[in-house]
Enzyme design. Structure first.
Site, PDB file in Angstrom:
ATOM      1  N   MET A   1       0.823  -1.201   0.000  1.00 64.49           N
ATOM      2  CA  MET A   1       0.000   0.000   0.000  1.00 64.49           C
ATOM      3  C   MET A   1       0.862   1.258   0.000  1.00 64.49           C
ATOM      4  SD  MET A   1      -3.068   1.170   2.624  1.00 64.49           S
ATOM      5  CE  MET A   1      -4.070  -0.277   2.286  1.00 64.49           C
ATOM      6  N   GLY A   2       1.938   1.239   0.794  1.00 61.01           N
ATOM      7  CA  GLY A   2       2.837   2.391   0.828  1.00 61.01           C
ATOM      8  C   GLY A   2       3.521   2.608  -0.505  1.00 61.01           C
TER       9      GLY A   2
ATOM     10  N   TRP B   1       2.474   1.640  -3.371  1.00 61.49           N
ATOM     11  CA  TRP B   1       1.463   2.060  -4.347  1.00 61.49           C
ATOM     12  C   TRP B   1       1.289   3.575  -4.333  1.00 61.49           C
ATOM     13  CZ3 TRP B   1      -3.637   3.893  -2.918  1.00 61.49           C
ATOM     14  CH2 TRP B   1      -4.405   4.239  -4.029  1.00 61.49           C
ATOM     15  N   HIS B   2       1.351   4.178  -3.163  1.00 59.35           N
ATOM     16  CA  HIS B   2       1.241   5.631  -3.094  1.00 59.35           C
ATOM     17  C   HIS B   2       2.457   6.317  -3.719  1.00 59.35           C
ATOM     18  CE1 HIS B   2      -1.929   4.964   0.046  1.00 59.35           C
ATOM     19  NE2 HIS B   2      -2.422   6.025  -0.555  1.00 59.35           N
ATOM     20  N   GLY B   3       3.609   5.695  -3.649  1.00 60.92           N
ATOM     21  CA  GLY B   3       4.816   6.280  -4.223  1.00 60.92           C
ATOM     22  C   GLY B   3       6.053   5.558  -3.711  1.00 60.92           C
TER      23      GLY B   3
END
Length: 408
Positions: A333-334, A336-338
């Site tokens: 998830m982290g 995926w954000h960048g």
């Protein structure tokens, strides 16, 4: 043509109202003009991706063709009478479905000045829909493929750029059914209500915290940051609170617009936020914050990872498997954000808090009399969770990167 960012420009809402009128009139007469809804969605996609975003529009067309063919091919393969249960084909289909998103996300690592030509607004959320479709087909819940319905689901314009993330079977159930006049009046009332609350959240409260308050507090925090080694100050605490409020009201407002417009179109898109700052622990928070995304990650990453680990007996302890699942889940998830350090730390921070929360809940279950459960302890749990979440948002904001590395 005028390029319009979804739910950002007053003109966008003006066009939206005009475009929605035939849909509203049809629904009041218990008719769904599917041809018009298709034309309506197409026109708004043109408005979104016209002008300077024409390249993104072309990328969207290519992406859609690729994903439709891939999904059609997998559904057809999976529903064959015999020999259609090979894990390798399923894994290949999932890898291919996320490949465009992976290219877009990791291109900046190699060429920061030039974003990927495959990128466009909303590619993540469209990819989540495709992956969900493939996985539910694998599970036997989807047994047929209708290209027109799949396109309606994939390119449903109210949610195309930032969600909420719907599920194919739930969406099609609404799309195939025309509500009665009484039911539609309820949907219309709820839709207008959600849109009005969205205006309050995004354009009043979000504007106050994000445009009027946050930049001024950040300036003070940066000035104070030069006076001590770690850059810690009360102004940094102010940044934490202001950014957290801005992030919630801006995103929740956007989501309410998307949900409200969906309801007006007769589609009950799932709500994305449910009083997340009233959560009494971090697990409860993720059941209330950006719910369609957190449930997607839970169902399609965490649960499948845990099931795989248990099935193949990779680890003996189910607690260890669950904890490892949290690390994998929030790390993905982290990223995926960048790919910057603060997004990765944000993910690992939440994984750590989830692991500690599970440990605490197990401890409480074994020692129920150690800490009484009453109104005071519940309030304290909410307060503690709120501050843990706000601190994680401070990490997520990237302001610490600017404070610690940008000026030193």
């Amino acid at each position: 043509m005028i390029n319009l960012q979804p739910y950002e420009n007053p003109m966008y809402f003006g066009y939206l109202l005009i475009g929605l009128l035939p849909i509203i009139i049809g629904m009041l007469y218990e008719k769904r003009f599917r041809w018009y809804e298709t034309l309506f969605s197409f026109c708004f996609l043109v408005l979104i991706f016209d002008g300077p975003k024409l390249g993104q529009g072309i990328a969207l067309i290519g992406y859609t063709i690729f994903e439709v063919l891939l999904t059609w091919g997998y559904v057809r393969y999976r529903t064959r009478p015999k020999g259609a249960n090979k894990t390798s084909i399923f894994v290949l289909a999932v890898i291919l479905s996320i490949a465009p998103l992976v290219v877009v996300k990791f291109t900046p690592l190699f060429d920061p000045q030039h974003p990927s030509i495959f990128g466009f607004l909303g590619i993540s959320y469209l990819t989540f829909k495709v992956v969900g479709m493939i996985m539910e087909t694998r599970d036997g819940m989807i047994k047929e493929f209708n290209i027109l319905k799949f396109l309606q689901f994939l390119l449903f314009f109210p949610t195309i750029s930032s969600g909420p993330i719907d599920r194919y079977r739930r969406f099609i159930k609404d799309y195939d059914r025309v509500p009665t006049k009484e039911k539609y009046l309820e949907l219309l009332e709820k839709g207008v209500h959600y849109v009005m609350i969205g205006f309050l959240y995004k354009f009043i409260l979000g504007y106050f915290f994000g445009t009027l308050l946050l930049p001024n507090i950040e300036k003070i925090a940066l000035i104070n940051g030069h006076s001590n080694v770690l850059g810690l100050s009360w102004s940094l605490v102010g940044v934490m609170y202001a950014y957290s409020m801005y992030l919630f009201f801006d995103f929740a407002g956007y989501s309410l617009f998307a949900v409200g417009i969906s309801y007006i179109m007769g589609i009950q898109t799932p709500i994305n936020f449910n009083k997340p700052f009233a959560s009494w622990n971090i697990k409860e928070f993720w059941n209330r914050w950006h719910m369609t995304l957190s449930f997607w990650f839970r169902d399609y990453i965490y649960m499948r990872f845990v099931f795989f680990m248990i099935k193949h007996k990779v680890l003996k302890s189910r607690i260890a498997i669950a904890n490892l699942g949290y690390v994998v889940l929030f790390l993905i998830m982290g990223i995926w954000h960048g790919e910057t350090w603060y997004y990765i730390v944000y993910g690992l921070f939440h994984a750590t808090v989830m692991i500690l929360t599970d440990a605490w809940l197990r401890f409480k279950k074994k020692h129920p009399d150690l800490l009484p459960s009453n109104r005071f302890t519940k309030v304290m749990s909410v307060v503690l969770t709120f501050h843990v979440v706000c601190f994680s948002f401070l990490i997520f904001s990237g302001f610490l990167d600017k404070l610690w590395f940008g000026f030193r």
